[in-house]
Design an enzyme around this catalytic site. Structure first.
Site, PDB file in Angstrom:
ATOM      1  CE  LYS A   7      -1.551   2.838   2.927  1.00  0.00           C
ATOM      2  NZ  LYS A   7      -1.423   4.124   2.183  1.00  0.00           N
ATOM      3  CD  GLU A  52      10.616  13.194  10.864  1.00  0.00           C
ATOM      4  OE1 GLU A  52       9.585  12.559  11.100  1.00  0.00           O
ATOM      5  OE2 GLU A  52      11.594  12.725  10.246  1.00  0.00           O
ATOM      6  CD  GLU A  60      14.145   3.793   8.704  1.00  0.00           C
ATOM      7  OE1 GLU A  60      14.687   2.758   9.115  1.00  0.00           O
ATOM      8  OE2 GLU A  60      14.497   4.941   9.051  1.00  0.00           O
ATOM      9  CB  CYS A  67      13.233   9.823   7.572  1.00  0.00           C
ATOM     10  SG  CYS A  67      13.439   8.652   6.275  1.00  0.00           S
TER      11      CYS A  67
HETATM   12  C1  UN1 Z   1      14.668   9.166   3.555  1.00  0.00           C
HETATM   13  O1  UN1 Z   1      15.448   9.917   4.109  1.00  0.00           O
HETATM   14  O2  UN1 Z   1      13.454   9.308   3.710  1.00  0.00           O
HETATM   15  O3  UN1 Z   1      19.789   8.435   2.049  1.00  0.00           O
HETATM   16  C2  UN1 Z   1      15.185   8.109   2.632  1.00  0.00           C
HETATM   17  C3  UN1 Z   1      19.067   9.101   1.326  1.00  0.00           C
HETATM   18  C4  UN1 Z   1      18.208   8.395   0.300  1.00  0.00           C
HETATM   19  C5  UN1 Z   1      17.031   7.750   0.979  1.00  0.00           C
HETATM   20  C6  UN1 Z   1      16.446   8.590   2.046  1.00  0.00           C
HETATM   21  N1  UN1 Z   1      18.996   7.407  -0.366  1.00  0.00           N
HETATM   22  O4  UN1 Z   1      19.012  10.303   1.404  1.00  0.00           O
END
Ligand code: UN1
Length: 500
Positions: free
Chosen positions: A180, A390, A255, A289
């Site tokens: 999803k 965040e 995550e 993130c």
């Molecule tokens: C994310 O930060 O949501 O390391 C993923 C990075 C990317 C993936 C990020 N390859 O910035």
């Protein structure tokens, strides 16, 4: 692309067919840089759609499980080839639905390609262990076994890369699945699904239900035939996912959020650190993130850093990511923009100094999108909420420090633990930082973003629940160890007892 015609309507992908959701409800997919651009309608799926998808995945599992892993991997290899050929097309469509600039959406598709090739290679490398038994005439080994039916719930900020992080290892391990994707970016998942179908994935192995979290995500979590769940999203929702998985002991990978930091020491290459802070903080409009939403700078170089960094942030051109001159796109949707605006206000109330930005961008080229100025708060106290929570938007908080130990304490003084970076030329500081930063990912002389697919990705504390994805670490989640003992002595041998 024309915007005035009737919108295209997409369907779920279940048992190898594109099917209407039972309830017939839809969700609009709109361009966040121009909300009058309606890209398409996608299903707003519900529990009944999920149930059919899980049934299909369960039915396909018996055969997929027994398909040799190298054969499974060949399908992935073909998919990677198709994705490569369509990279530009998919990147453009991704910018239209997600907003990030074209260079970044190209990177997103590339990351999916990289992951697909990586896992295609793993088809022939699912190594286990063979080891001497403690007893004579007995053989001991371990092999990887698939787990079953996976439920995969993915975010909107990496619309193709993150689904590929989950789908590809699950496929090569022999799991079947229901995916999803986020309701803001369904088109990129549609593309990925289309590619896998064209590459020859058997019906039912990958099923896709479009929809929102409560409608289509929650029924995945509670479905008794889902054996493992992988979720990327907020810590708040991650907690719900974790609790939903707990009663049935579903294997659960989370995550979640981050409050990542760049430390700039007094011996750093300052221009390099500024480059890193701009890219880490404002790349993807801060919607990673791994975004560097905090930058802590040694007092000796603080003024100079702030001056250079603010000038760069101020000069960033914000707009439609398909315009080659644009460096930063919009926020994904109105709600995200509101969150950013709330934090911009909160920072002011907390006494952080706004030196650039702080407002929504309106009018002209920004009239129809969810744009916010790149915003820098300086002279921040690390305990301020803007330095602790965040934000997931284009706000960077700059914090002064006086010593390496203080910098480490600031870095570690948050509830998240995804990514951290240090700019220094001092090898002792670089090594101490890698050892003592409490994050899953550490960068030296590079920003907090930019992880590569063949290494583990994930974080500590409220960022994760102990699993990693990406790299070979992903195989740990999508398979289970099975340990096998073969006794060919023709007599009963008791481990730990018949030792003589
Ligand atoms: C994310 O930060 O949501 O390391 C993923 C990075 C990317 C993936 C990020 N390859 O910035």
């Amino acid at each position: 692309m024309a915007t005035s015609q009737a919108p295209k309507s997409f369907r779920n992908f279940i048992d190898g067919e594109w099917v209407e959701p039972r309830g017939g409800q839809t969700i609009e997919n709109r361009n966040p840089a121009n909300t009058s651009d309606l890209i398409a309608l996608f299903p707003a799926s519900a529990a009944q759609d999920v149930a059919v998808a899980v049934d299909a995945a369960k039915a396909a599992y018996g055969k997929w499980r027994l398909t040799p892993a190298p054969r499974r991997a060949e399908i992935l290899f073909r998919a990677a080839e198709i994705l490569t050929a369509r990279k530009e097309e998919y990147a453009r469509e991704m910018t239209r639905e997600m907003g990030k600039v074209l260079a970044e959406t190209r990177g997103d598709v590339q990351e999916a390609i990289d992951m697909t090739y990586l896992m295609a290679g793993e088809g022939r490398r699912q190594f286990g262990q063979t080891t001497p038994s403690e007893l004579p005439n007995k053989f001991a080994m371990s092999v990887r076994a698939p787990v079953g039916v996976a439920g995969l719930i993915t975010p909107w900020n990496f619309p193709m890369a993150i689904p590929s992080w989950k789908v590809m290892p699950a496929l090569v391990c022999g799991d079947t699945m229901v995916l999803k994707p986020a309701e803001d970016t369904p088109l990129s998942t549609y593309h990925l699904t289309q590619v896998l179908a064209e590459a020859g994935l058997p019906p039912g192995v990958l099923n896709v239900v479009f929809g929102d979290g409560p409608g289509a995500g929650a029924p995945i979590l509670s479905h008794p035939d889902i054996n493992l769940v992988s979720f990327t999203g907020s810590t708040e929702v991650g907690r719900i996912v974790s609790q939903a998985c707990a009663p049935a002991f579903k294997k659960c990978h989370l995550e979640m959020g981050g409050k990542n930091i760049i430390l700039v020491m007094d011996d750093a290459n300052l221009d390099l650190a500024v480059d890193g802070a701009v890219w880490g903080g404002f790349g993807t409009t801060g919607q990673r993130c791994t975004a560097a939403s905090r930058v802590a700078v040694h007092k000796k170089v603080y003024r100079e850093f702030v001056e250079k960094f603010v000038a760069r942030a101020k000069a960033l051109k914000v707009g439609d990511g398909l315009d080659p001159a644009v460096q930063m796109g919009p926020c994904i949707n109105e709600q995200q923009l509101q969150t950013v605006m709330r934090y911009a206000e909160l920072g002011r109330q907390e006494g952080a100094k706004v030196v650039t930005g702080g407002h929504r961008l309106e009018g002209g080229a920004h009239a129809r999108g969810w744009f916010h100025e790149p915003t820098v708060f300086v002279d921040c106290d690390p305990q301020m909420r803007v330095c602790q929570e965040e934000i997931f938007g284009p706000i960077v908080c700059v914090i002064p420090f006086e010593s390496f130990d203080e910098a480490l304490a600031i870095a570690n003084g948050v509830s998240y633990g995804l990514s951290a970076a240090i700019y220094t030329r001092n090898v002792n500081h670089a090594f101490r930082a890698q050892r003592d930063l409490e994050t899953g990912i550490v960068y030296v002389n590079a920003p907090t973003i930019g992880a590569e697919v063949h290494l583990p990705f994930g974080g500590t504390k409220n960022t994760g629940n102990g699993h990693r994805e990406s790299g070979l670490a992903a195989l740990e989640f999508y398979s289970e160890w099975k340990t096998i003992y073969v006794d060919y002595s023709d007599r009963l041998q008791r481990a730990q007892i018949d030792t003589a």
